[in-house]
Design a protein around this motif. Sequence first.
Motif: not given
Length: 187
Positions: A58-59, A64-65, A114-116, A180-181
């Motif tokens: 998910v992260w 990925d803007y 990161i990751g959160q 999408v994810i």
Amino acid sequence: MLAYHISNPAFTGSDMTWSKEQQNLLMQGEILVKTRSHTACGGAVSACMYLPIVRSHVWQQITDYPRWVQYFPDITKSEVLQRGEVKRLYQAAQKAFLFLTAQVEIYLNVVEVIGQQVQFRMEKGTFLDFEANIELKDCGNGTLLLYSVQATPNIPVPSIFVQQAMNFELPANMRKMRQVICQNRSA
């Protein structure tokens, strides 16, 4: 096992608490939403969804803007202008509101834990103010994603209308984001 993670405050500092029924709905794919007042002409909303994939994936997807044009149908452009500890992001959107269609653009400072968590703060744009946060938490074999946004458009509209629009649109956008994810989890 899933209820344990949800029934404990999954998002520290957030105002999202759920009944057992709401927890079940969340795990079945519902988007849970809470709105609150922000300014006389603005609104604030928090929405939570469950993604049946691990947080690291998910992260990777949410940071990925340029891909945000796939998540949010109103966004027509999303590009990273500057990388580093604080990223700089440009987004443009076409927004229909009541009987008006407006072109909006925003320059955002983006800070990632990161990751959160991802924090978005408006540097400049066609809003009086704009802030958003994304928080991710493990939940069983998947991930809870909480997206909170508060904004005041530069068009004077009573906040109740802004809150209603956010309350309607954010869940639809998050359903698209989840689609999408989840489609890209093996990509």
